[in-house]
Design an enzyme around this catalytic site. Sequence first.
Site, short mmCIF file in Angstrom:
data_model
loop_
_atom_site.label_atom_id
_atom_site.label_comp_id
_atom_site.label_asym_id
_atom_site.label_seq_id
_atom_site.Cartn_x
_atom_site.Cartn_y
_atom_site.Cartn_z
N LYS A 90 18.81 -22.88 15.89
CA LYS A 90 19.57 -21.83 15.21
C LYS A 90 20.77 -22.45 14.53
O LYS A 90 21.29 -23.47 14.99
CB LYS A 90 20.06 -20.78 16.22
CG LYS A 90 20.34 -19.43 15.60
CD LYS A 90 19.06 -18.65 15.40
CE LYS A 90 19.27 -17.31 14.77
NZ LYS A 90 18.04 -16.51 14.81
N LYS A 131 12.81 -24.74 14.77
CA LYS A 131 12.83 -23.64 13.80
C LYS A 131 13.80 -22.55 14.23
O LYS A 131 13.87 -22.21 15.42
CB LYS A 131 11.40 -23.04 13.76
CG LYS A 131 11.18 -22.02 12.69
CD LYS A 131 10.50 -22.63 11.49
CE LYS A 131 10.52 -21.75 10.27
NZ LYS A 131 11.87 -21.51 9.73
N HIS A 140 13.01 -29.80 21.78
CA HIS A 140 12.18 -30.74 21.02
C HIS A 140 10.79 -30.86 21.63
O HIS A 140 10.08 -31.81 21.34
CB HIS A 140 12.84 -32.13 21.00
CG HIS A 140 14.14 -32.15 20.24
ND1 HIS A 140 15.08 -33.13 20.41
CD2 HIS A 140 14.65 -31.31 19.29
CE1 HIS A 140 16.12 -32.91 19.60
NE2 HIS A 140 15.88 -31.80 18.93
N HIS A 141 10.42 -29.92 22.50
CA HIS A 141 9.09 -30.07 23.13
C HIS A 141 7.99 -29.97 22.08
O HIS A 141 6.89 -30.47 22.26
CB HIS A 141 8.88 -29.06 24.25
CG HIS A 141 8.51 -27.69 23.80
ND1 HIS A 141 9.42 -26.85 23.16
CD2 HIS A 141 7.34 -27.00 23.84
CE1 HIS A 141 8.81 -25.71 22.87
NE2 HIS A 141 7.56 -25.78 23.26
N SER A 169 7.28 -17.08 8.92
CA SER A 169 7.88 -18.35 8.49
C SER A 169 6.89 -19.49 8.75
O SER A 169 6.79 -20.43 7.94
CB SER A 169 9.16 -18.62 9.27
OG SER A 169 10.25 -17.99 8.65
N LYS A 178 10.61 -17.48 22.05
CA LYS A 178 9.92 -16.62 21.09
C LYS A 178 8.71 -17.33 20.49
O LYS A 178 7.60 -16.81 20.46
CB LYS A 178 10.94 -16.28 19.99
CG LYS A 178 10.57 -15.17 19.08
CD LYS A 178 11.69 -14.92 18.08
CE LYS A 178 12.99 -14.48 18.75
NZ LYS A 178 14.03 -14.11 17.79
#
Length: 472
Positions: A107, A71, A65-66, A363, A95
């Site tokens: 994920k 995503k 949550h930084h 995205s 990533k």
Amino acid sequence: MSQKNYSFFGAVEKSFDKAARFTNWDKGILEQIKACNAVYQMRFPVKRDDGSIEVIEAYRVQHSHHKTPCKGGIRFAAEVNQDEVMALAALMTYKCAIVNVPFGGAKGGIKINPKKYSTYELEKITRRYTAELIKKNFIGPGTDVPAPDYGTGEREMAWILDTYIAMHPGEIDGAGCVTGKPVTQGGVRGRREATGLGVFFGLREVCNMPDIMKKLGLPVGVEGKKIIIQGLGNVGYHTAKFFENAGAKVIAIAEYEGAIWNENGLKVDEVIQHRKETGSILNFPGANNFNKNTDALEMECDILVPAALENVIDEHNAPNIKAKIIGEAANGPLTPEADEILNKKGVLVVPDMYLNAGGVTVSYFEWLKNLSHVRYGRMEKRFTENLNNHILGQIEKLTGKRVGDKEREFILHGPEEVDLVYSGLEETMITATHEVMNMWKSNPEIPDMRTAAYVVAINKVGTTYAELGIFP
Ligand code: NAD
């Protein structure tokens, strides 16, 4: 594939720890970067077409949550488990950091083999999964934004969008709750091929580095390079296609049902067509069949691109790999043992955590498009064309010469959405490749490119924690 009971998340932690030694972060900050912030494990029922009821096991993991939203893709596969989803979520955090996409990693996974369910059953499962995410505030344009992954695509993303919108009427940014949507439903042009194109851009940049190519004993550039692809799905197909278009030779392809090779190069679209017609890539005209599909991985080539699933190269087959470069299009295709063996052999492993970041990068562009409610290029296309037309007219008037038709078309062309997406992706992948390579070259103690990529990621996430502080 490795048969032993293997922790993928453990492997990610191992790589993290290996890299953390090359950073100066406080132990507590490193622990916080590494930990999964939220794990949601769920079970829900689905009524099958035959009337029976089945309980579905599914997950959504928010690794970090930084930065928000979180995503990461959603995977449909029979092998899905919590450890795997945690590992994939962690890789997403690193990533995103490397390619400067301002998201935390996440994920999702549903433990089903989608081939064993009808379209209607898959729709019910996807919609119910989305409803479960909504119940716990695990989806939304500002909280957590899923995307496609193994076994899912535009169709599933459209079902997720529709379910979310139905339950959030009037939410103006609702379309940003998921990416990888069909273009007609707020998707962005270029998303479908984005991961494969990013893999191509990243590997092309590496192939254009004279010092690296010299070390590997390869000529500079992509043209003529011999490529082997494992997995002809979304990522593998597009990677193969972009290499083919750039003049490389795809000499072998491995799929679930088997593998084929042709030293002179396989025409990727014709292989796809052959598979559609016969149900298999095997017996493709002009190509040879391998005995086992994994044999293709061990064949002589310049670049091996595993684009299927994790742990396909382990300590058993790593010693037999003859590729000079491995481009990790899939997430986690090498076990840490394989990684070590290959590094010792002098194989250059271009790591998953930045090489396959094209999907999340585009995205991000899609999410920005959804929040701005305007198609890329809509405002500037005509203006650019008019301006270029005027400049060209002035040049021709002053020189008395006329530019040829092909050049004229190129110069006058104002950017379409797909042009901007491709160029944004190209810039992102080139910048990331250099950032990781420069980190590797800056410290002779850093043993490999993966460790360098982790160092880059840890430094970026660490900076956010250090500058924002930790909420009391
Ligand atoms: P996909 O479902 O479209 O394709 C995967 C292909 O691999 C399928 O055709 C399948 O039959 C094949 N396959 C499975 N097991 C195999 C085996 N043992 N040997 C040979 N082929 C095999 O999935 P995808 O979206 O292309 O994802 C592939 C990998 O790329 C995954 O690791 C995924 O996490 C990663 N990835 C995907 C994206 C994306 O945007 N889709 C982004 C980043 C990373």
